[in-house]
Design an enzyme around this catalytic site. Structure first.
Site, PDB file in Angstrom:
ATOM      1  N   THR A   1      -4.027  35.084 -64.956  1.00 19.34           N
ATOM      2  CA  THR A   1      -4.246  35.130 -63.550  1.00 19.34           C
ATOM      3  C   THR A   1      -5.497  34.423 -63.241  1.00 19.34           C
ATOM      4  OG1 THR A   1      -3.313  37.555 -63.958  1.00 19.34           O
ATOM      5  CG2 THR A   1      -4.608  36.883 -61.947  1.00 19.34           C
ATOM      6  N   ARG A   2      -6.655  34.636 -64.081  1.00 21.24           N
ATOM      7  CA  ARG A   2      -7.738  34.011 -63.443  1.00 21.24           C
ATOM      8  C   ARG A   2      -7.593  32.548 -63.733  1.00 21.24           C
ATOM      9  NH1 ARG A   2     -12.809  37.287 -66.079  1.00 21.24           N
ATOM     10  NH2 ARG A   2     -11.508  39.501 -66.170  1.00 21.24           N
TER      11      ARG A   2
ATOM     12  N   ARG B   1      -2.441  46.896 -75.419  1.00 19.40           N
ATOM     13  CA  ARG B   1      -2.126  46.596 -73.977  1.00 19.40           C
ATOM     14  C   ARG B   1      -1.065  45.575 -74.006  1.00 19.40           C
ATOM     15  NH1 ARG B   1      -8.089  44.416 -72.140  1.00 19.40           N
ATOM     16  NH2 ARG B   1      -6.873  43.918 -70.275  1.00 19.40           N
TER      17      ARG B   1
ATOM     18  N   CYS C   1     -20.666  48.856 -69.195  1.00 23.95           N
ATOM     19  CA  CYS C   1     -20.083  47.666 -68.430  1.00 23.95           C
ATOM     20  C   CYS C   1     -21.019  47.532 -66.881  1.00 23.95           C
ATOM     21  CB  CYS C   1     -18.725  48.240 -67.877  1.00 23.95           C
ATOM     22  SG  CYS C   1     -17.470  46.923 -68.117  1.00 23.95           S
TER      23      CYS C   1
ATOM     24  N   THR D   1     -16.765  35.054 -62.165  1.00 21.70           N
ATOM     25  CA  THR D   1     -16.993  35.946 -63.057  1.00 21.70           C
ATOM     26  C   THR D   1     -16.922  37.329 -62.916  1.00 21.70           C
ATOM     27  OG1 THR D   1     -18.382  36.604 -65.083  1.00 21.70           O
ATOM     28  CG2 THR D   1     -19.318  35.681 -63.189  1.00 21.70           C
TER      29      THR D   1
ATOM     30  N   SER E   1     -18.372  39.604 -64.836  1.00 23.41           N
ATOM     31  CA  SER E   1     -19.432  40.155 -65.435  1.00 23.41           C
ATOM     32  C   SER E   1     -20.855  40.185 -65.044  1.00 23.41           C
ATOM     33  CB  SER E   1     -19.289  39.570 -66.914  1.00 23.41           C
ATOM     34  OG  SER E   1     -20.426  39.574 -67.491  1.00 23.41           O
ATOM     35  N   LEU E   2     -21.453  41.340 -64.872  1.00 23.53           N
ATOM     36  CA  LEU E   2     -22.762  41.406 -64.575  1.00 23.53           C
ATOM     37  C   LEU E   2     -23.786  40.795 -65.539  1.00 23.53           C
ATOM     38  CD1 LEU E   2     -23.166  45.038 -63.297  1.00 23.53           C
ATOM     39  CD2 LEU E   2     -22.727  42.935 -61.784  1.00 23.53           C
ATOM     40  N   ARG E   3     -23.580  40.617 -66.729  1.00 19.36           N
ATOM     41  CA  ARG E   3     -24.189  40.192 -67.834  1.00 19.36           C
ATOM     42  C   ARG E   3     -24.126  38.364 -67.566  1.00 19.36           C
ATOM     43  NH1 ARG E   3     -22.389  37.197 -71.881  1.00 19.36           N
ATOM     44  NH2 ARG E   3     -20.280  38.062 -71.401  1.00 19.36           N
ATOM     45  N   ARG E   4     -22.916  37.825 -67.321  1.00 14.56           N
ATOM     46  CA  ARG E   4     -22.914  36.380 -67.261  1.00 14.56           C
ATOM     47  C   ARG E   4     -23.649  36.061 -66.008  1.00 14.56           C
ATOM     48  NH1 ARG E   4     -16.519  36.980 -68.887  1.00 14.56           N
ATOM     49  NH2 ARG E   4     -16.980  36.965 -71.254  1.00 14.56           N
TER      50      ARG E   4
ATOM     51  N   LYS F   1     -15.383  44.363 -77.764  1.00 11.71           N
ATOM     52  CA  LYS F   1     -16.310  44.436 -76.661  1.00 11.71           C
ATOM     53  C   LYS F   1     -15.844  45.560 -75.632  1.00 11.71           C
ATOM     54  CE  LYS F   1     -15.099  40.285 -73.989  1.00 11.71           C
ATOM     55  NZ  LYS F   1     -14.624  40.495 -72.926  1.00 11.71           N
ATOM     56  N   ASP F   2     -14.402  45.957 -75.667  1.00 12.64           N
ATOM     57  CA  ASP F   2     -13.896  46.873 -74.509  1.00 12.64           C
ATOM     58  C   ASP F   2     -14.213  48.338 -75.230  1.00 12.64           C
ATOM     59  OD1 ASP F   2     -13.109  44.920 -73.078  1.00 12.64           O
ATOM     60  OD2 ASP F   2     -10.965  45.004 -73.927  1.00 12.64           O
TER      61      ASP F   2
ATOM     62  N   SER G   1      -0.864  42.760 -71.755  1.00 16.89           N
ATOM     63  CA  SER G   1      -1.349  41.283 -71.728  1.00 16.89           C
ATOM     64  C   SER G   1      -1.067  40.472 -72.801  1.00 16.89           C
ATOM     65  CB  SER G   1      -2.596  41.195 -71.061  1.00 16.89           C
ATOM     66  OG  SER G   1      -3.488  41.232 -72.265  1.00 16.89           O
TER      67      SER G   1
ATOM     68  N   ARG H   1     -11.289  38.928 -60.875  1.00 11.68           N
ATOM     69  CA  ARG H   1     -10.609  39.900 -61.823  1.00 11.68           C
ATOM     70  C   ARG H   1      -9.205  39.367 -62.199  1.00 11.68           C
ATOM     71  NH1 ARG H   1     -10.960  44.873 -62.027  1.00 11.68           N
ATOM     72  NH2 ARG H   1      -9.633  44.976 -63.726  1.00 11.68           N
ATOM     73  N   GLY H   2      -8.433  39.925 -63.333  1.00 17.22           N
ATOM     74  CA  GLY H   2      -7.150  39.736 -63.410  1.00 17.22           C
ATOM     75  C   GLY H   2      -7.147  39.089 -64.980  1.00 17.22           C
ATOM     76  N   ASN H   3      -6.016  39.162 -65.659  1.00 19.04           N
ATOM     77  CA  ASN H   3      -6.027  38.756 -67.236  1.00 19.04           C
ATOM     78  C   ASN H   3      -6.306  37.299 -67.095  1.00 19.04           C
ATOM     79  OD1 ASN H   3      -3.672  37.406 -66.814  1.00 19.04           O
ATOM     80  ND2 ASN H   3      -2.745  39.405 -67.310  1.00 19.04           N
TER      81      ASN H   3
END
Length: 361
Positions: A172-173, A26, A261, A145, A147-150, A98-99, A28, A167-169
Site C-alpha cells: 500500500t505504501r 498476519r 511505539c 513515515t 514512525s516517530l523514531r524515524r 520489533k512488533d 499481509s 500508513r498501510g502495509n
C-alpha cells in the site's frame, strides 16, 4: 485429521501419524513471506512434522486511518495472534521482533530469534527523483513515515524536508508513493523490502549517522506457549546467538526506559570479538533535543554454566536455553545500564514531553 487434547494429528496414506503444527501469521504478503521462510526451516529440520499456516487480521491491520503512535496499544500487531495461541488454535506465531512488546503476556515466550536481516531503514524515492538521496531532494519535499523514531532523527538530519504520516502495509505504501504526487520519498525498514524481493526500490540505506533503527528491527521471532516444552525445543534450533544477544540488550534498554511505539527511541548494536556494543538514543519529536550514549560489555562465555541453564528463565521475553546464560545476562545488564545512564542525563523528561505532545497532536 484428528484432535487429541489440544493437539492436532494427521495420518498419511501409509498410516503414519504425525502431529500438525499450526503456525499463526498476519495476512499481509510480507507476514506470509516471513512465516513461510520460518516454516520451511522447521520443515527441513523436522521432516516428519506437518505444518499448517493460519492467517489472521490484527488490530494494526484494521486501523489504517490513525498514526500507529496515536493508537497507544503496544500489542497492536500481536494481540489477535496471541489470543489464538492461548486458545490452542495455533501452536506458534511468527512476528517481526520489533512488533513484540518488551514484556509479553504471562504464558508466552519468544522461543526463537532468527538471524537478523539488515536492520537499517531505507529511503525509497518517487521514480521522478531517481538518482537523488534525501540530502539532495528539493526543499520542502514531503517524506512519508509512520514512525516517530524515524521522523525525529530525519527532521534533525535533513531540516529541508517535510515529514508526513503514511500508513498501510508495504504494498500500500509503495503504491501511495508511486501513483500519487503526495510524497517525494518514503522511509521503510530495509529488511521488509529485501524479504519482498524489492531490493531494487531501495534508493539509499540509512546508516546510524542518519537514522538509528528500532529495537529488534530486521529480526524475526517465533512466539510459543511457555509450557509447550516440545515446541520450545523444536523452535530453539532456529535461534541465532549473535542476534539473540544483540536483541536482548536492545529490548532490555527499551523496557527499562519504558519506551514503546509512542516515543522516539533508537538503537544500534554490534558484536565483535566477544564484545557487545550498544548505542541507544532518545529524541524529542522534532529531533532538536536528544541524548545518545554507547556502552559495551564482554559476552564471552566461560562455558561452565551452559549445562545448568534453567529453561524457564526468560530475558525480556526471550527463552534461549542453548545459549550461554552468562552471556545473555551480560547483554540484558548492558541494556539496563545504558538506559540508566540516559535516565540520569534527563531521558525521562525528553520522553515524557514527546509522549504528551504526541497525545495532544
Amino acid at each position: 485429521m484428528m484432535m487429541e487434547g489440544p493437539y492436532k494429528y494427521t495420518r498419511d496414506g501409509s498410516g503414519t501419524v504425525s502431529r500438525v503444527i499450526r503456525v499463526g501469521t498476519r495476512k499481509s504478503q510480507l507476514a506470509r513471506i516471513q512465516t513461510d521462510s520460518v516454516a520451511d526451516k522447521l520443515k527441513k529440520l523436522n521432516p516428519d512434522v506437518s505444518l499448517e499456516i493460519v492467517g489472521m487480521s490484527t488490530l494494526g491491520d484494521k486501523i489504517l486511518d490513525t498514526a500507529l503512535s496515536k493508537i497507544g496499544e503496544k500489542s497492536l500487531f500481536t494481540k489477535e495472534l496471541e489470543n489464538a495461541l492461548e486458545r490452542n488454535e495455533v501452536d506458534l506465531v511468527v512476528h517481526s521482533l520489533k512488533d513484540l512488546p518488551t514484556t509479553l503476556p504471562s504464558g508466552f515466550t519468544i522461543g526463537a530469534v532468527l538471524k537478523r536481516e539488515n536492520p537499517h531503514d531505507a529511503a525509497v524515492l518517487h521514480p521522478k527523483h531517481e538518482g537523488k538521496t534525501l540530502e539532495t531532494l528539493p526543499e520542502n519535499s514531503v517524506i512519508g513515515t509512520s514512525s516517530l523514531r524515524r521522523a525525529a532523527q530525519l527532521k534533525k538530519r535533513f531540516p529541508h524536508l517535510v515529514f508526513k504520516d503514511i500508513r498501510g502495509n508495504l504494498n500500500t505504501r509503495l503504491k501511495k508513493l508511486d501513483e500519487k504526487d503526495d510524497f517525494a520519498a518514503i522511509v521503510l525498514a530495509a529488511a521488509g523490502l529485501r524479504r519482498m524481493g524489492w531490493d531494487n526500490r531501495i534508493s539509499q540505506i540509512l546508516g546510524p549517522e542518519d537514522c538509528m533503527y528500532a529495537v529488534g528491527q530486521g529480526a524475526l521471532a517465533v512466539e510459543v506457549r511457555s509450557r509447550d516444552a516440545d515446541i520450545l525445543e523444536m523452535v530453539s534450533v532456529l535461534h541465532d546467538p549473535e542476534t539473540v544477544l544483540r536483541c536482548i540488550a536492545e529490548r532490555a534498554f527499551l523496557r527499562h526506559l519504558e519506551g514503546g511505539c509512542s516515543v522516539p527511541v533508537a538503537v544500534h548494536t554490534e558484536l565483535k570479538n566477544s564484545q557487545l556494543y550498544l548505542t541507544g538514543a532518545v529524541f524529542s519529536l522534532d529531533g532538536s533535543d536528544s541524548l545518545k550514549e554507547t556502552m559495551q560489555t564482554s559476552v564471552a562465555a566461560d562455558g561452565k554454566s551452559s549445562d545448568a541453564v534453567d529453561e524457564r528463565v526468560q530475558r525480556v521475553g526471550v527463552t534461549a536455553s542453548k545459549i550461554s546464560g552468562e552471556a545473555q545476562d551480560a547483554a540484558e545488564r548492558l541494556g539496563v545500564d545504558l538506559a540508566n545512564l540516559l535516565l540520569s542525563k534527563g531521558a525521562k523528561e525528553i520522553l515524557t514531553v514527546a509522549r504528551q505532545l504526541n497525545d495532544a497532536s
